[in-house]
Design a protein around this motif. Structure first.
Motif, short mmCIF file in Angstrom:
data_model
loop_
_atom_site.label_atom_id
_atom_site.label_comp_id
_atom_site.label_asym_id
_atom_site.label_seq_id
_atom_site.Cartn_x
_atom_site.Cartn_y
_atom_site.Cartn_z
N UNK A 142 1.19 -1.44 -0.17
CA UNK A 142 -0.01 0.14 -0.07
C UNK A 142 0.66 1.30 -0.04
N UNK A 143 0.30 2.54 -0.41
CA UNK A 143 0.82 3.78 -0.75
C UNK A 143 -0.21 4.72 -0.53
N UNK A 144 0.33 5.70 0.75
CA UNK A 144 -0.53 6.71 0.55
C UNK A 144 0.45 7.68 0.25
N UNK A 145 -0.06 8.76 0.24
CA UNK A 145 0.47 10.41 -0.56
C UNK A 145 -0.44 11.35 -0.11
N UNK A 146 0.83 12.59 1.00
CA UNK A 146 -0.64 13.41 1.16
C UNK A 146 0.33 14.39 0.95
N UNK A 147 -0.24 15.36 0.24
CA UNK A 147 1.09 17.20 -0.22
C UNK A 147 -0.09 17.80 0.23
N UNK A 148 1.04 18.67 1.35
CA UNK A 148 -0.28 20.00 1.46
C UNK A 148 1.00 21.47 1.45
N UNK A 149 1.14 22.07 2.81
CA UNK A 149 1.52 23.46 2.79
C UNK A 149 2.74 22.97 4.11
N UNK A 150 2.51 22.51 4.58
CA UNK A 150 3.65 22.02 5.65
C UNK A 150 3.06 20.31 6.49
N UNK A 151 4.44 20.33 7.49
CA UNK A 151 4.63 19.23 7.15
C UNK A 151 3.93 18.48 8.33
N UNK A 152 3.61 19.01 9.59
CA UNK A 152 2.28 18.79 10.20
C UNK A 152 1.10 17.99 10.18
#
Lengths: 156, 85
Positions: free
Chosen positions: A93-103
């Motif tokens: 399984x792969x989950x990728x989350x892109x956002x502005x900040x790491x938290x």
């Protein structure tokens, strides 16, 4: 599509690059890869077969992704889950989350995995020296998912 | 009324059946009622669906509870707790 079920392998690097391509607002990408181990509960595992419930699986994963987007201000999410026969060292399984900040990216990624493990209709059957057996659900997975529930107000 | 029932993963193996279309009385109006109806077949049905067995049910792809209504044309899936990831 933020959610994919497939029998073939995935290239995490290519998936991450595609998810954030051309988006200068992304400052953090958190990812998780689940991998097939060669042992479970003290027994050697030679192969593992992943079954799912076509139709419900996609809906359940989309619901989890929507819930993550609702809780954290992240921009893009991808979930890829393999089914069929896998062997030790294979990616599951792969989950990728892109956002502005790491938290927020870290939190959303962990939340998605905890919910996936308790709410998405996948089942593992593993081949061991003493025969094939279905993997039992773990209490620790339920507990991991429960910590994301809103705190219950206690009257006592 | 007619409903479609699916049995997944270890439950399919215990029951020796992947699913069936079943004509049920409108009186069997909930998930709990359907489970009781199936258990009455005895043998593996009685033991695999027994109360206290860790069992999940989905109605039309949504996780359901014992009191969830069952209607004409519904797809009801019985399965063990999930183990993906």
């Amino acid at each position: 599509m933020p959610v994919r079920i497939q029998t073939g392998d995935f290239d995490a690097g290519a998936e991450i690059a595609a998810l954030r391509r051309g988006n200068p607002k992304v400052g953090a990408v958190a990812s998780f890869i689940g991998v097939c181990r060669d042992a479970n509960d003290g027994d050697a595992v030679s192969t593992m077969t992943l079954e799912h419930y076509p139709g419900m699986t996609e809906k359940a994963l989309e619901k989890i992704v929507a819930e993550a987007q609702n809780r954290w201000s992240v921009m893009d999410i991808l979930v890829v889950h393999r089914v069929g026969e896998l062997k030790p060292t294979d990616q599951i399984v792969l989950v990728v989350v892109a956002g502005a900040h790491r938290g927020e990216a870290f939190a959303a990624c962990e939340f998605i995995m905890d919910y996936l493990k308790t709410r998405a209709p996948f089942w593992k059957k593993e081949q061991t020296p003493s025969g094939a057996r279905w993997v039992e659900a773990r209490t620790s997975d339920s507990e991991a998912a429960q910590r994301w529930e809103p705190p219950k107000s206690s009257a006592a | 009324m007619k409903v479609r029932i699916l049995y997944l993963a270890s439950l399919r193996e215990q029951l020796g059946k992947a699913g069936e279309d079943l004509e049920i009385s409108p009186a069997t109006s909930t998930v709990a009622g359907l489970r009781t109806l199936l258990m009455a077949r005895g043998g593996p049905w009685q033991s695999a669906l027994a109360q206290g067995k860790a069992l999940r049910v989905a109605v039309n792809h949504e996780m359901a509870q014992p009191a969830t209504p069952v209607k004409q044309g519904d797809e009801i899936a019985f399965f063990p707790p999930v183990t993906g990831g």
